[in-house]
Scaffold this motif. Structure first.
Motif: not given
Length: 455
Positions: A389-393, A263-268
């Motif tokens: 993290g991949m899903l964030g961008p 969750s956090c790396l999605l935001m970051v």
């Protein structure tokens, strides 16, 4: 002949030149790690125009690096518990520095994406091993604080990327900010010579002379020699280190950590990639939009240092759960405010509660698990986080494509913050074998004449 408890010597050591040198090298590595991660977000508005990319295509290019990081975190995390953290740190540094440097020579999106994936392998593996090595040697009383200081290097690198972008891109082009990433390769020989290998690996591989030399630097008040007997950690035998993450009542904790990292790396990574573009869509120029990235990283530094120090005093959960929640609130409010001063404050709070919280939770994980699976625990948790993290961008690219109101874009990034707060609250309050003191210790030989005692 003396009986040496390496764990007790390290835990009760006082901060000295050995620790300072380890801290400075670790800080430099993590700073370039942060630079290499944020540099894409700095260049993405230019690359979109240069290669006629859609927002979704640009988001996908950002995710290729994170895809590599997922594999790198898991592979190099588990590998380090076998061949040593120092060796893996050197390998991963070569990967992320070399291929980020080569991104500056890419002439097509395909070649650029390939280099980002290969750089991601190193980026994914470097941070878990640096944190694990720091945890291995930091004095117990200030362990969280030392890890927090080093992890601020990530935000320093994150600030450096847009700063260099502001000054270098107009004169030397977007390629120049990627060329800068190759500098750590020049420092690698000096770094490798000065970084220590973890004590448990030196014991396991029979490198007693090197271990004695390292312990003499950790605590120079004691005189060690090769006749001393070493007390070593008796680690459970397993051919699959990942299974150790679920033993000794750690199953719930492991799953909750994985969700929190996700969750956090999605935001970051969503914010690092798309914050400048979102601010451009909101009416700000490129230079002003890059300044918001600086505010984001600046907030992360302040949050990491303050919360890291408080965690040593009050515990990780009491600090991290409200920190994640405050990030969700700040991101939600960010979409509704039009006052520039308020926006900068909210961006800084978001940085503290996303990047800063991610820094602290890594320190939490590094101390939650025993040393023989410490790199594995951090590596696998980071690997799971990289999926987010991949899903964030990609999420940011999709939201910009469907042209939602700006406040809905920020709310979408706020929801994972609430999820992270809830999952971390479910982690059991007491550590499950949080350090070596909880494990069974035995000397390498039985004919021990005396032991070191510590008051």
């Amino acid at each position: 002949m003396a009986y040496i408890n390496t764990t007790e010597i390290i835990n009760k050591s006082k901060f000295n030149c050995f620790h300072l040198r380890l801290l400075l090298w670790s800080f430099l590595i993590i700073a370039f790690d942060g630079y290499d991660l944020v540099v894409y977000g700095t260049a993405v508005p230019i690359l979109i125009d240069k290669w006629n990319l859609t927002a979704v295509e640009a988001g996908a290019m950002g995710s290729y690096g994170l895809f590599g990081m997922m594999f790198g975190a898991i592979f190099f995390g588990t590998l380090a518990d076998r061949i040593g953290r120092k060796n893996v740190i050197a390998i991963t540094l070569i990967f992320f520095s070399l291929f980020t440097f080569l991104c500056g020579f890419a002439e097509t999106p395909t070649l650029f994406s390939t280099f980002r994936f290969l750089a991601g392998l190193g980026l994914g593996g470097i941070m878990p091993n640096v944190i694990a090595l720091l945890t291995d040697y930091a004095p117990k009383s200030i362990r969280s604080m030392i890890v927090s200081i080093v992890l601020c290097g990530y935000s320093i690198g994150g600030i450096l990327a847009p700063l260099l972008g502001i000054f270098l891109i107009p004169t030397f082009g977007w390629e120049s900010i990627f060329w800068f990433a190759g500098l750590p390769l020049l420092a690698l020989p000096f770094m490798y010579k000065q970084l220590p290998e973890t004590a448990s690996h030196l014991i396991r591989t029979g490198k007693k002379e090197e271990l004695i030399s390292t312990l003499s630097k950790v605590d120079n008040e004691f005189a060690f020699n090769e006749n001393d007997e070493i007390m070593e950690v008796k680690a459970p035998e397993t051919k699959v280190p990942i299974l150790g993450l679920f033993k000794d009542n750690r199953s719930l904790s492991t799953i909750m950590f994985w969700i929190a990292f996700f969750s956090c790396l999605l935001m970051v990574y969503g914010l690092n990639t798309w914050l400048p573009k979102l601010m451009i869509e909101a009416g700000y120029g490129l230079t002003s939009s890059l300044a918001f990235l600086i505010a984001l990283q600046g907030g992360a530094i302040v949050g990491t240092l303050i919360i890291g120090r408080l965690c040593d005093k009050y515990g990780f959960k009491k600090m991290l759960v409200p920190m994640y929640a405050s990030g969700a609130i700040a991101l939600t409010l960010l979409g509704f405010s039009g006052n520039i001063s308020v926006i900068y404050i909210l961006v800084a709070i978001a940085g503290a509660a996303t990047i800063g919280a991610q820094n602290i939770v890594q320190a939490y994980v590094s101390q939650y698990y025993p040393p023989y699976i410490r790199s594995t625990a951090l590596g696998v948790a980071s690997g799971m986080g990289r999926i987010g993290g991949m899903l964030g961008p990609l999420l940011g690219g999709f939201l910009l494509t469907v042209t939602l109101p700006i406040h809905l874009n920020f709310i979408a990034f706020a929801i994972p913050g609430l999820i992270a707060a809830i999952t971390l609250a479910l982690v059991p309050g007491k550590y499950a074998h949080s350090n070596e003191d909880d494990l069974e210790l035995e000397p390498t030989k039985t004919n021990v004449d005396k032991t070191y005692t510590f008051e």
